[in-house]
Design a protein around this motif. Structure first.
Motif, PDB file in Angstrom:
ATOM      1  N   ARG A  17       0.846  -1.205   0.000  1.00 54.84           N
ATOM      2  CA  ARG A  17       0.000   0.000   0.000  1.00 54.84           C
ATOM      3  C   ARG A  17       0.874   1.245   0.000  1.00 54.84           C
ATOM      4  O   ARG A  17       0.607   2.220  -0.727  1.00 54.84           O
ATOM      5  N   THR A  18       1.936   1.208   0.785  1.00 52.45           N
ATOM      6  CA  THR A  18       2.855   2.337   0.863  1.00 52.45           C
ATOM      7  C   THR A  18       3.588   2.543  -0.456  1.00 52.45           C
ATOM      8  O   THR A  18       3.668   3.662  -0.971  1.00 52.45           O
ATOM      9  N   SER A  21       1.367   3.977  -3.148  1.00 53.22           N
ATOM     10  CA  SER A  21       1.085   5.409  -2.956  1.00 53.22           C
ATOM     11  C   SER A  21       2.228   6.266  -3.488  1.00 53.22           C
ATOM     12  O   SER A  21       2.005   7.404  -3.924  1.00 53.22           O
ATOM     13  N   ALA A  87       1.134   5.690   4.032  1.00 55.70           N
ATOM     14  CA  ALA A  87       0.933   5.966   2.604  1.00 55.70           C
ATOM     15  C   ALA A  87       0.907   7.475   2.350  1.00 55.70           C
ATOM     16  O   ALA A  87       0.476   8.259   3.208  1.00 55.70           O
TER      17      ALA A  87
END
Length: 217
Positions: A17-18, A21, A87
């Motif tokens: 997810r990070t 982003s 994120a």
């Protein structure tokens, strides 16, 4: 170029997810470096085909050593240190790059990944009343020049190294809090509770210990 350095220990659940982003940023001139801090899960393999570099430490050595190892691998004029469970909103890197001459060191406003009212309220308090004193929100950024002058992170510290570095640099130049937010995991607050965490850090402020900060997964 901006080098985004992500220290990660057993972060297979949140890391992508990070990373995604970062890839979704409006500013595209960046490199992503994940420093696998002795993980026992699939952190390194998850990152392998998604980032520019994976630096693997053979054993868990702490965030200070992981961040310093990331800097050694990096080549950007700007350094962004990002927690593996935090994120970026789409314009964070652009804001950092556009205003790079206006600050020595900085962080961003924070938003919770859990919309519960208690999380939103506490993050509001942190943004407005705590961060201005020199506290980061899962992201810390500075130029390579500043890092070379005032760094590296103190590898003798098992925790607090980020805040100590930030407040040291803050004495010599402007500290900024960018309004483009980061979105951070509330897993620690959900598991341990705000009272416990506040009490823990108050104790650490008055009587620091050499114990590692408890890992919450």
């Amino acid at each position: 170029m901006i080098s985004v350095i992500i220290p990660a220990h057993n972060e297979e659940k949140y890391l992508m997810r990070t990373v995604q982003s970062i890839k979704n940023q409006t500013f595209k001139n960046f490199e992503i470096i994940v420093v696998d801090d002795g993980s026992t899960d699939k952190t390194a393999s998850v990152a392998k085909n998604e980032v520019d570099f994976v630096v693997s430490l053979k054993k868990k050595s702490g965030p200070a050593k992981a961040r310093n190892a990331g800097v050694k691998k990096s080549s950007g004029e700007m350094l962004v240190f990002l927690d593996a469970d935090t994120a970026l909103s789409p314009q964070v890197l652009e804001e950092i790059y556009i205003h790079k001459k206006d600050f020595f060191i900085g962080t961003c406003l924070i938003e919770p990944d859990n919309p519960k009212i208690k999380h939103r309220f506490v993050m509001w308090v942190k943004n407005r009343l705590i961060c201005p004193f020199g506290v980061s929100n899962g992201i810390l950024f500075c130029s390579r020049e500043v890092f070379n002058k005032y760094g590296p992170f103190n590898e003798k510290l098992p925790k607090r190294e980020e805040g100590i570095f930030l407040r040291d640099v803050k004495k010599h130049g402007r500290f900024v809090i960018i309004k483009e937010p980061v979105v951070s995991s509330m897993r620690r607050f959900d598991k341990k509770g705000y009272i416990y965490i506040a009490y823990y850090w108050i104790k650490e402020a008055f009587k620091p210990t050499e114990e590692e900060y408890e890992v919450v997964r």
